[in-house]
Design a protein around this motif. Structure first.
Motif, mmCIF file in Angstrom:
data_model
loop_
_atom_site.group_PDB
_atom_site.id
_atom_site.type_symbol
_atom_site.label_atom_id
_atom_site.label_comp_id
_atom_site.label_asym_id
_atom_site.label_seq_id
_atom_site.Cartn_x
_atom_site.Cartn_y
_atom_site.Cartn_z
ATOM 1 N N LEU B 339 35.188 47.681 45.781
ATOM 2 C CA LEU B 339 35.455 47.909 44.372
ATOM 3 C C LEU B 339 35.744 46.560 43.736
ATOM 4 O O LEU B 339 36.453 45.732 44.314
ATOM 5 C CB LEU B 339 36.696 48.788 44.149
ATOM 6 N N ASN B 340 35.176 46.339 42.582
ATOM 7 C CA ASN B 340 35.521 45.164 41.791
ATOM 8 C C ASN B 340 36.104 45.684 40.493
ATOM 9 O O ASN B 340 35.445 46.429 39.769
ATOM 10 C CB ASN B 340 34.289 44.294 41.549
ATOM 11 N N PRO B 388 41.681 55.235 53.626
ATOM 12 C CA PRO B 388 40.902 54.054 54.000
ATOM 13 C C PRO B 388 41.793 52.822 54.174
ATOM 14 O O PRO B 388 42.867 52.731 53.586
ATOM 15 C CB PRO B 388 39.968 53.859 52.811
ATOM 16 N N TYR B 389 41.314 51.893 55.006
ATOM 17 C CA TYR B 389 41.935 50.579 55.072
ATOM 18 C C TYR B 389 41.382 49.791 53.894
ATOM 19 O O TYR B 389 40.167 49.758 53.685
ATOM 20 C CB TYR B 389 41.562 49.889 56.387
ATOM 21 N N VAL B 390 42.265 49.173 53.109
ATOM 22 C CA VAL B 390 41.774 48.333 52.021
ATOM 23 C C VAL B 390 42.290 46.911 52.192
ATOM 24 O O VAL B 390 43.404 46.700 52.656
ATOM 25 C CB VAL B 390 42.167 48.847 50.615
ATOM 26 N N ASP B 391 41.438 45.967 51.845
ATOM 27 C CA ASP B 391 41.828 44.561 51.809
ATOM 28 C C ASP B 391 41.690 44.161 50.346
ATOM 29 O O ASP B 391 40.592 43.965 49.841
ATOM 30 C CB ASP B 391 40.888 43.749 52.710
ATOM 31 N N MET B 392 42.832 44.128 49.655
ATOM 32 C CA MET B 392 42.793 43.873 48.209
ATOM 33 C C MET B 392 43.281 42.465 47.932
ATOM 34 O O MET B 392 44.180 41.972 48.602
ATOM 35 C CB MET B 392 43.775 44.776 47.456
ATOM 36 N N SER B 411 39.685 42.395 43.692
ATOM 37 C CA SER B 411 38.633 42.728 44.639
ATOM 38 C C SER B 411 39.222 43.650 45.689
ATOM 39 O O SER B 411 40.286 43.380 46.239
ATOM 40 C CB SER B 411 38.126 41.428 45.283
ATOM 41 N N VAL B 412 38.559 44.765 45.945
ATOM 42 C CA VAL B 412 39.053 45.719 46.941
ATOM 43 C C VAL B 412 37.948 45.978 47.960
ATOM 44 O O VAL B 412 36.906 46.554 47.622
ATOM 45 C CB VAL B 412 39.469 47.064 46.295
ATOM 46 N N PHE B 413 38.183 45.535 49.155
ATOM 47 C CA PHE B 413 37.236 45.775 50.247
ATOM 48 C C PHE B 413 37.698 47.025 50.968
ATOM 49 O O PHE B 413 38.889 47.163 51.264
ATOM 50 C CB PHE B 413 37.229 44.572 51.184
#
Lengths: 400, 542
Positions: B339-340, B388-392, B411-413
């Motif tokens: 997600l952006n 979910p695992y998120v890397d924000m 930014s959300v991975f």
């Protein structure tokens, strides 16, 4: 340590003496030690050093790590941990010991206080909670990090006993080296051990953090007649080199922290073979240490008496008086001009062919001189690490 | 029709394609990069998809880019700047947060809040990982030797490998123990690996994140520990394991590379999708563009992943059937979403105080390894993860060029998101639902997040594949598992950037040492091509 209230604005903890140390620290020059803020220099390293050799100096050593070992197997645990045999240790006795990993490589050194058969306390420079906890497996012994619950001062110097005596610390002059007991300093309950890092007469004083300021103030009570100074880490570094005490991650890499396996050192390489008792039952590293002893050290940490007066800080050591024919044979780990000895001294690693006492090696000294370096090829004599050894250190009763 | 003949034509203007092109152009070759889009960058792009905001809409942080490449291509003089950032944090459901800071003592105390033992173990973990990074670092630059070959260069290569492992000075004399550790690290699950050091759930899950980003492995899957290592072996100015932002977004990296290429007279042909590689007598000699134009070159280099190269732009009949089969079996599974988000304000987190540097780095909300594995289980079932695992991260806190003043870019991975959704596949509605699901979940940890969302770009593996061209949207151009690393990457026997087609090379992340915005595959490929041309170039990397 109150970990629940951490703030990024204060990454370092303050010791229970901070109110006083910050008052004395005119230079505002601080050093990080185990997450604490301690003075590097209060106002003059030279005078702070001199106080420890002439009167007495006070060093805040609260950041030392302290671990309580309790339980019916406490002694067995210590005997598995360290290389020395403490089977005959008595209550109120302190031993200096080292512990190694399975490969016989030194992890750390420390002093071990025996309260009784079932209660020991280990003081050391590095964090060892995981190593001690892992070693305790299978023993009826608990390991507890009690570091934050004890405030500690080193009180070192020829007048240290006299001042404690003036403070009416009863019978302190008869406390033998490497022993400790409970005492009272002006209504503050303290534990005092005759130990220290200065190689001189001196004590370490342990108390509850609530008593810290009171104890500190007491030590300075006779300051008008006997000048006691708060001493910083720079001064401590000087006295410990003179005394020939070595430091993990300064003179050698702790086996727990070395990234490169060949930077690890065994006790024989550190000149600490006398702390290893291979006749005792199994202890961690024993098998490897038997091999290390048999093989003999490839290099050894030795004392160096260096010609001239320019400290050989960070110098590489060579085997030949002629630079163009010289081969690298070692490295200096700590060096200084010693004011008390009026000598240029150093501690360093020297390879097998050259570590015998009396051998000559050569140091290349880069001496900074007004934005230029003078390169000095200095002859060094291999000597004992214990450079400073004044008889008053061990006299009992101590000088009052 | 373009009749000019080139020495080298490179398909795809990603960071590796551009790296290969730059080195070859530097050596004096006539080079052209043919790019599908009007802009270069591949998965390292900065795009203004919402007026005023710049999104690093694929890759989002930088650490792996080899400093020698940065230096050789003079990327600084072409506008690139990497900015380090402070810290990372995991937000707990009970209102606390767990953080790593730049300050070592502060990090110790932060971890000690959860476990004193773990705080201490973190140093031991760091040391052990660092040792493995030291082992792997020089391997990144090597062309993997073929262990089955008797060619002198392969025998020498294997000898180099062996010599390297035995080297007393470089690695400080690796002993048996360290070699065992290496083998264990490359094959273990990250959960088992972390279990050897830590006791606290949050410590373990915080560290485990690096092991699942971009991969279709779960924390319990053997091989996931290596992925962690892969994310640790980078550096920012000598701080190994550190990550930074590329100023102006990840596109600044590829923009600088493109500019560097042009300064060496390299050409870029944008807006030109390649439909086919021209091959005659098992030799490639050119490209056909979708518009029918042809470009001729002595050497063709594909920056596309190995599947896209050999299943899409090379005709099957040109390939040995074994090779074709191996390519088909290459694992390149989509597992990540992105997600952006354009934000009207800074998010206020329930647990991390405003101003705490812990909030300025990467942020996570997964509570324990089991929850992480559960997220993976959902993926296996063809569903996006319920938790979910998120890397924000919010690059605009550190990079003033990413968003209008007072506004921010996030930014959300997301891990895990399947390429093929069960129950009828992806639809536009499901894509939006997926985005909403992730945003709602993040919103639970903030007091204002839901109210400050101005725009969001929602990308499933389908969108990543469609835009970037990565098969299934796999960010590494193929799984980083032992069976697909080193001399097995991408296909055994073809790990030296060459292919069964003469004069056709590969330079993308499908080749050794794999994905991440590293540039090493591109630079290694350039070195091999120059070797084949018997040309020499003197740079820091080659």
């Amino acid at each position: 340590m109150n970990t629940s209230k951490i703030s990024y604005k204060k990454p370092l903890l303050e010791t229970p003496f901070h109110e006083r140390t910050s008052e004395h620290c005119y230079a505002n020059d601080w050093y990080r030690w185990a997450g604490y803020k301690v003075a590097k220099e209060y106002s003059s390293t030279e005078l702070e050093y001199t106080s420890m050799r002439n009167t007495a100096g006070v060093i805040d050593i609260t950041p030392m790590h302290k671990y309580d070992i309790k339980g019916e197997d406490a002694k067995k645990f210590i005997n598995k941990l360290i290389t020395k045999d403490i089977t005959n240790i008595q209550s109120n006795q302190v031993v200096y010991g080292i512990w190694c990993n399975e490969d016989g490589m030194v992890i750390d050194d420390g002093t071990i206080f025996c309260f009784n058969e079932n209660h020991f306390r280990i003081f050391c420079a590095e964090r060892n909670l995981n190593w001690f906890s892992d070693t305790a497996t299978g023993f009826k012994a608990s390991v507890e990090d009690i570091s934050p619950s004890i405030a500690a001062l080193a009180f070192q110097g020829p007048l240290s006993c006299k001042i404690l005596n003036l403070l009416k610390v009863e019978n302190i002059e008869n406390l033998k080296p490497f022993h400790f007991n409970n005492y009272n300093i002006e209504n503050h309950n303290v534990t005092i051990s005759r130990t220290g890092f200065s190689g001189d007469l001196g004590y370490e004083i342990w108390c509850d953090p609530s008593q810290a300021i009171g104890v500190w103030d007491s030590l300075f009570k006779f300051n008008r007649d006997y000048k006691v100074l708060a001493a910083g880490m720079n001064a401590l570094e000087m006295v410990r080199i003179e005394a020939g005490f070595i430091q993990p991650n300064v003179d050698f890499m702790s086996a727990e922290q070395a990234l490169r396996p060949n930077r690890m050192r065994n006790p024989y390489e550190l000149g600490l073979g006398w702390l290893v008792n291979l006749n005792k039952e199994y202890f961690t590293g024993k098998q490897a240490l038997i091999r290390h002893k048999e093989k003999g050290p490839e290099k050894k940490l030795v004392g160096l008496d260096i010609e001239g007066d320019k400290p050989a800080v960070g110098s590489v050591l060579y085997d030949n008086s002629k630079k163009n024919q010289a081969k690298e044979i070692g490295i200096v780990t700590a060096a200084m001009w010693s004011p008390v000895l009026k000598s240029n001294i150093a501690i360093g690693f020297v390879s097998k062919e050259h570590y015998k006492l009396g051998s000559n090696v050569y140091a290349e000294i880069y001496h900074p001189e007004e934005l230029d370096y003078r390169k000095i090829w200095a002859e060094c004599k291999v000597v004992k690490k214990q450079f400073f050894n004044n008889p008053r250190r061990n006299e009992t009763p101590a000088f009052t | 029709m373009n009749k000019t003949k080139y020495d080298v034509a490179i398909i795809g203007g990603g960071h590796n394609g551009l790296t290969t092109a730059c080195y070859l152009a530097k050596a004096g070759l006539k080079v052209i990069v043919v790019e599908r889009h009007e802009y270069v960058g591949g998965a390292a792009v900065s795009r203004e998809l919402h007026p005023g905001w710049t999104y690093s809409n694929c890759s989002y942080v930088c650490s792996l880019l080899r400093p020698e490449i940065f230096r050789d291509l003079e990327l600084s003089n072409h506008g690139l700047q990497i900015i380090p950032y402070e810290g990372s944090a995991s937000m707990l459901n009970d209102g606390r947060f767990y953080a790593h800071y730049q300050d070592h003592d502060l990090t110790y105390r932060s971890i000690a809040q959860f476990s004193k033992k773990d705080a201490e173990a973190y140093d031991r973990f760091g040391k052990d990982v660092m040792r493995q990074c030291k082992i792997i670092k020089p391997l990144l630059k090597m062309t993997p030797p073929d262990p089955t070959s008797f060619k002198p260069k392969d025998i020498m290569g294997l000898f180099e490998f062996a010599k390297y492992f035995a080297a007393k000075d470089e690695l400080g004399g690796l002993g048996e123990k360290e070699i065992y550790d290496t083998i264990r690290f490359w094959t273990m699950s990250v959960r088992d690996y972390l279990e050897e050091y830590f006791e606290s759930d949050i410590v373990k899950v915080h560290l485990a994140g690096s092991a699942i980003i971009g991969t279709a492995l779960g924390p319990y899957s053997p091989g996931s520990a290596y992925v962690l290592l892969h994310h640790y072996m980078g550096e920012v100015d000598g701080t190994v394991g550190a990550w930074g932002y590329s100023r102006g977004g990840m596109g600044s990296i590829t923009k600088a590379m493109a500019s560097s290429l042009k300064s060496n007279n390299g050409e870029i042909k944008a807006g030109s999708p390649v439909s086919q590689i021209l091959i005659k007598n098992n030799k490639s000699y050119g490209l056909v563009l979708e518009n029918g134009d042809e470009i001729y070159a002595d050497k063709i280099v594909s920056n596309l992943d190995v599947k896209r190269t050999f299943l899409k732009v090379v005709e099957e009949k040109e390939l040995p059937s074994d090779f074709y089969k191996a390519v088909k079996n290459f694992k390149i599974r989509g597992s990540s979403g992105k997600l952006n988000i354009a934000l009207d304000d800074l998010p206020i987190w329930k647990s991390i105080p405003v101003g705490d540097p812990a909030g300025t780095g990467d942020l996570h909300i997964t509570q324990n390894i089991e929850e992480m594995e559960g997220a993976y289980d959902d993926w296996k079932d063809g569903k996006w993860s319920q938790f979910p695992y998120v890397d924000m991260c919010i690059p605009s806190i550190n990079d003033p060029t990413m968003a209008p003043q007072g506004k921010h870019y996030m930014s959300v991975f997301i891990q895990y998101v399947p390429y093929n959704l069960a129950n009828g596949g992806w639809t536009e509605e499901k894509r939006l639902e997926f985005g909403k699901h992730v945003m709602n979940r993040i919103g639970n940890y903030s007091t204002n997040f839901n109210d400050i969302i101005n725009h969001a770009e929602i990308r499933t593996p389908k969108e990543i594949e469609a835009e970037v061209g990565l098969t299934e949207g796999n960010i590494f151009q193929g799984e980083l598992t032992m069976d697909q690393l080193m001399f097995n990457r991408p296909v055994p026997g073809y790990a030296q950037y060459k292919t069964p087609i003469k004069n056709l090379y590969m330079c993308g992340s499908s080749t050794h040492p794999g994905g991440g915005v590293m540039g090493a595959p591109g630079a290694n490929a350039a070195r091999e091509i120059l070797k084949d041309l018997k040309m020499k170039i003197s740079t820091h990397y080659i």
